[in-house]
Design an enzyme around this catalytic site. Structure first.
Site, PDB file in Angstrom:
ATOM      1  N   HIS A   1      -3.096   6.065   4.582  1.00  0.00           N
ATOM      2  CA  HIS A   1      -1.675   6.329   4.804  1.00  0.00           C
ATOM      3  C   HIS A   1      -1.324   7.718   4.251  1.00  0.00           C
ATOM      4  O   HIS A   1      -1.818   8.114   3.188  1.00  0.00           O
ATOM      5  CB  HIS A   1      -0.803   5.319   4.040  1.00  0.00           C
ATOM      6  CG  HIS A   1      -0.876   3.914   4.558  1.00  0.00           C
ATOM      7  ND1 HIS A   1      -1.485   3.552   5.739  1.00  0.00           N
ATOM      8  CD2 HIS A   1      -0.362   2.765   4.032  1.00  0.00           C
ATOM      9  CE1 HIS A   1      -1.364   2.238   5.914  1.00  0.00           C
ATOM     10  NE2 HIS A   1      -0.692   1.740   4.891  1.00  0.00           N
TER      11      HIS A   1
ATOM     12  N   SER B   1      -5.118   0.362   9.951  1.00  0.00           N
ATOM     13  CA  SER B   1      -5.815  -0.596   9.083  1.00  0.00           C
ATOM     14  C   SER B   1      -4.838  -1.305   8.147  1.00  0.00           C
ATOM     15  O   SER B   1      -5.167  -2.345   7.591  1.00  0.00           O
ATOM     16  CB  SER B   1      -6.901   0.108   8.260  1.00  0.00           C
ATOM     17  OG  SER B   1      -6.311   1.050   7.390  1.00  0.00           O
TER      18      SER B   1
ATOM     19  N   CYS C   1       0.815  -1.234   0.000  1.00  0.00           N
ATOM     20  CA  CYS C   1       0.000   0.000   0.000  1.00  0.00           C
ATOM     21  C   CYS C   1       0.842   1.275   0.000  1.00  0.00           C
ATOM     22  O   CYS C   1       0.509   2.248  -0.683  1.00  0.00           O
ATOM     23  CB  CYS C   1      -0.950   0.000   1.186  1.00  0.00           C
ATOM     24  SG  CYS C   1      -0.223  -0.663   2.689  1.00  0.00           S
TER      25      CYS C   1
HETATM   26  N1  LIG Z   1      -4.418  -3.729   4.991  1.00  0.00           N
HETATM   27  C1  LIG Z   1      -3.804  -3.077   4.003  1.00  0.00           C
HETATM   28  O1  LIG Z   1      -3.786  -1.828   3.948  1.00  0.00           O
HETATM   29  C2  LIG Z   1      -3.112  -3.836   2.892  1.00  0.00           C
HETATM   30  C3  LIG Z   1      -2.695  -3.135   1.758  1.00  0.00           C
HETATM   31  C4  LIG Z   1      -2.055  -3.827   0.720  1.00  0.00           C
HETATM   32  C5  LIG Z   1      -1.842  -5.170   0.837  1.00  0.00           C
HETATM   33  N2  LIG Z   1      -2.249  -5.834   1.948  1.00  0.00           N
HETATM   34  C6  LIG Z   1      -1.993  -7.263   2.008  1.00  0.00           C
HETATM   35  O2  LIG Z   1      -3.244  -7.938   1.867  1.00  0.00           O
HETATM   36  C7  LIG Z   1      -3.205  -9.168   2.615  1.00  0.00           C
HETATM   37  C8  LIG Z   1      -4.401  -9.202   3.560  1.00  0.00           C
HETATM   38  O3  LIG Z   1      -4.331  -8.089   4.430  1.00  0.00           O
HETATM   39  P1  LIG Z   1      -5.531  -7.668   5.386  1.00  0.00           P
HETATM   40  O4  LIG Z   1      -5.117  -6.349   5.937  1.00  0.00           O
HETATM   41  O5  LIG Z   1      -6.840  -7.794   4.697  1.00  0.00           O
HETATM   42  O6  LIG Z   1      -5.400  -8.806   6.539  1.00  0.00           O
HETATM   43  P2  LIG Z   1      -6.534  -9.407   7.490  1.00  0.00           P
HETATM   44  O7  LIG Z   1      -7.555  -8.398   7.811  1.00  0.00           O
HETATM   45  O8  LIG Z   1      -5.787 -10.044   8.597  1.00  0.00           O
HETATM   46  O9  LIG Z   1      -7.219 -10.566   6.579  1.00  0.00           O
HETATM   47  C9  LIG Z   1      -6.545 -11.747   6.236  1.00  0.00           C
HETATM   48  C10 LIG Z   1      -7.456 -12.649   5.408  1.00  0.00           C
HETATM   49  O10 LIG Z   1      -6.729 -13.845   5.072  1.00  0.00           O
HETATM   50  C11 LIG Z   1      -7.443 -14.972   5.559  1.00  0.00           C
HETATM   51  N3  LIG Z   1      -6.544 -16.006   6.051  1.00  0.00           N
HETATM   52  C12 LIG Z   1      -5.647 -15.929   7.047  1.00  0.00           C
HETATM   53  N4  LIG Z   1      -5.019 -17.115   7.232  1.00  0.00           N
HETATM   54  C13 LIG Z   1      -5.572 -17.960   6.340  1.00  0.00           C
HETATM   55  C14 LIG Z   1      -5.383 -19.337   6.049  1.00  0.00           C
HETATM   56  N5  LIG Z   1      -4.489 -20.089   6.710  1.00  0.00           N
HETATM   57  N6  LIG Z   1      -6.117 -19.886   5.057  1.00  0.00           N
HETATM   58  C15 LIG Z   1      -7.031 -19.150   4.387  1.00  0.00           C
HETATM   59  N7  LIG Z   1      -7.265 -17.834   4.610  1.00  0.00           N
HETATM   60  C16 LIG Z   1      -6.536 -17.252   5.585  1.00  0.00           C
HETATM   61  C17 LIG Z   1      -8.283 -14.461   6.713  1.00  0.00           C
HETATM   62  O11 LIG Z   1      -9.349 -15.339   6.942  1.00  0.00           O
HETATM   63  P3  LIG Z   1      -9.994 -15.542   8.431  1.00  0.00           P
HETATM   64  O12 LIG Z   1     -10.917 -14.362   8.620  1.00  0.00           O
HETATM   65  O13 LIG Z   1     -10.705 -16.825   8.289  1.00  0.00           O
HETATM   66  O14 LIG Z   1      -8.858 -15.556   9.384  1.00  0.00           O
HETATM   67  C18 LIG Z   1      -8.711 -13.110   6.167  1.00  0.00           C
HETATM   68  O15 LIG Z   1      -9.775 -13.271   5.268  1.00  0.00           O
HETATM   69  C19 LIG Z   1      -1.844  -9.199   3.324  1.00  0.00           C
HETATM   70  O16 LIG Z   1      -0.922  -9.937   2.549  1.00  0.00           O
HETATM   71  C20 LIG Z   1      -1.443  -7.737   3.354  1.00  0.00           C
HETATM   72  O17 LIG Z   1      -0.057  -7.587   3.405  1.00  0.00           O
HETATM   73  C21 LIG Z   1      -2.915  -5.207   2.983  1.00  0.00           C
END
Ligand SMILES: NC(=O)c1ccc[n+]([C@@H]2O[C@H](COP(=O)([O-])OP(=O)(O)OC[C@H]3O[C@@H](n4cnc5c(N)ncnc54)[C@H](OP(=O)(O)O)[C@@H]3O)[C@@H](O)[C@H]2O)c1
Length: 338
Positions: A241, A158, A128
């Site tokens: 951000h 977030s 991000c």
């Molecule tokens: N947040 C940001 O601003 C942002 C920006 C760019 C990229 N990202 C990237 O996007 C990805 C997700 O980020 P997020 O912020 O959305 O995280 P998050 O809120 O923690 O969500 C993680 C997701 O992955 C699933 N998950 C976790 N462990 C799993 C497993 N073993 N098998 C299947 N599904 C699983 C979770 O499911 P459950 O609900 O079942 O645990 C949830 O749906 C990360 O790689 C992060 O680096 C995030």
């Protein structure tokens, strides 16, 4: 059009917004599947007025699915992307795992849309903090190549997912009540504090988040000579951000020229009126897909330097919007050949 699509990590902070984006942008498909971990399997999601059951992500989950948008932790993406590819499913992946793989294009549609069409089954969306910076750099880079960037980030909670959002609220409440809060995601209290570390120690005193900004920026511009010096800081802001960016260009770009370049660039909204107290702030940019730019100044310390302030919704343009825009590129390309 992709007949059958899936959202992997559909219950996460980014996954929830991908669902919203697909609804908002009326993304075309016939069938949709929501995948997450065992913890969420069986839970219900409402999408386009219909109730759907979340399924567990497992190797057979991609049978019959043409396109998956993934937003899971890196180790999960490491495993599921090959399962999807083997099933003939194209993946747009939000995680960090595939971004620097030489066979995987890393795409921000405003900057390097063409790279998406070189994919071999997986396209990565950047970190991000990188995404909003490269969107802002693009019009300047096209006007005069950028040699060097010094960037300090002010990253919202977030960015650490739903648990990060929970931590800010619960930690602030506890601090106001004089109580202790056991933080889920942050190594130090984030309430009424700043944490000058995002990610782990990676290289010569820089963190993994900071080195992502170095390497991803070079890959997206296809320019290994851009020098990037980042400092990434977590701040007690719930979403969006902010970045203080200083670029050094090959020829001088005046503040006036920069304003015109930003004003005409796709994906950028310009708010630059210091005299009247107008500049982008996280509160005002929340829920918007644009990258906001303001506080444009010529550097007082270097001939070709230009400083500005940049804010973007990290869950939208920093993640969900960018991923859905990449998927839309693929849909448009399909429509053009059919
Ligand atoms: N947040 C940001 O601003 C942002 C920006 C760019 C990229 N990202 C990237 O996007 C990805 C997700 O980020 P997020 O912020 O959305 O995280 P998050 O809120 O923690 O969500 C993680 C997701 O992955 C699933 N998950 C976790 N462990 C799993 C497993 N073993 N098998 C299947 N599904 C699983 C979770 O499911 P459950 O609900 O079942 O645990 C949830 O749906 C990360 O790689 C992060 O680096 C995030």
């Amino acid at each position: 059009m992709f007949d059958s699509i899936a959202i992997v990590g559909a219950t996460g902070a980014v996954g929830q917004l991908i669902r919203t984006m697909l609804e908002e942008r009326d993304f075309p498909f016939e069938k949709i599947t929501f995948l997450a971990s065992k913890r969420s399997a069986g839970s219900k999601i409402k999408f386009k007025g219909k109730e759907h059951t979340v399924k567990e992500l497992e190797p057979g989950a991609f049978k019959g699915i043409d396109l998956a948008i993934g937003s899971t932790p890196d180790p999960v993406a490491k495993d599921f992307v090959p399962w999807a590819k083997d099933a003939g499913c194209v993946v747009v992946d939000e995680s960090g795992y595939w971004r620097m793989d030489p066979n995987v294009p890393l795409v921000v549609p405003e900057v390097n849309a063409d790279a998406a069409f070189t994919h071999q089954g997986v396209i990565a969306s950047p970190n991000c903090s990188t995404t909003q910076m490269v969107v802002a750099m693009k019009p300047l880079y096209d006007a005069s190549r950028i040699r060097r960037v010094v960037v300090s980030t002010y990253q919202a909670t977030s960015g650490a997912g739903v648990a990060g959002q929970r931590d800010l609220i619960a930690g602030s409440k506890a601090a106001l009540e004089g109580k202790e809060h056991k933080y889920e995601t942050f190594a130090h209290p984030i309430a009424f504090n700043l944490i000058p570390q995002i990610g782990s120690l990676k290289y010569k005193g820089y963190t993994s988040e900071e080195m992502k900004m170095v390497f991803e920026t070079r890959k997206i511009f296809g320019d290994d000579e851009i020098q990037v010096c980042p400092t990434c800081v977590r701040v007690p802001v719930s979403n969006c951000h902010s970045e203080s960016i200083l670029v050094e260009t090959e020829r001088k770009i005046t503040a006036e020229e920069a304003r015109e370049l930003f004003a005409n660039a796709p994906g950028i909204k310009l708010i630059d009126d210091l005299a009247n107290g107008k500049y982008p702030m996280p509160k005002d940019c929340d829920g918007d897909d644009a990258t906001f730019v303001g506080r444009i100044r010529e550097d007082l310390s270097c001939e070709n330097g230009l400083a500005f302030w940049c804010v973007s919704d990290n869950l939208r343009k920093g993640a969900a919007t960018n991923a859905v825009q990449i998927a839309e590129l693929l849909v448009r390309a399909q429509a053009a050949v059919s």
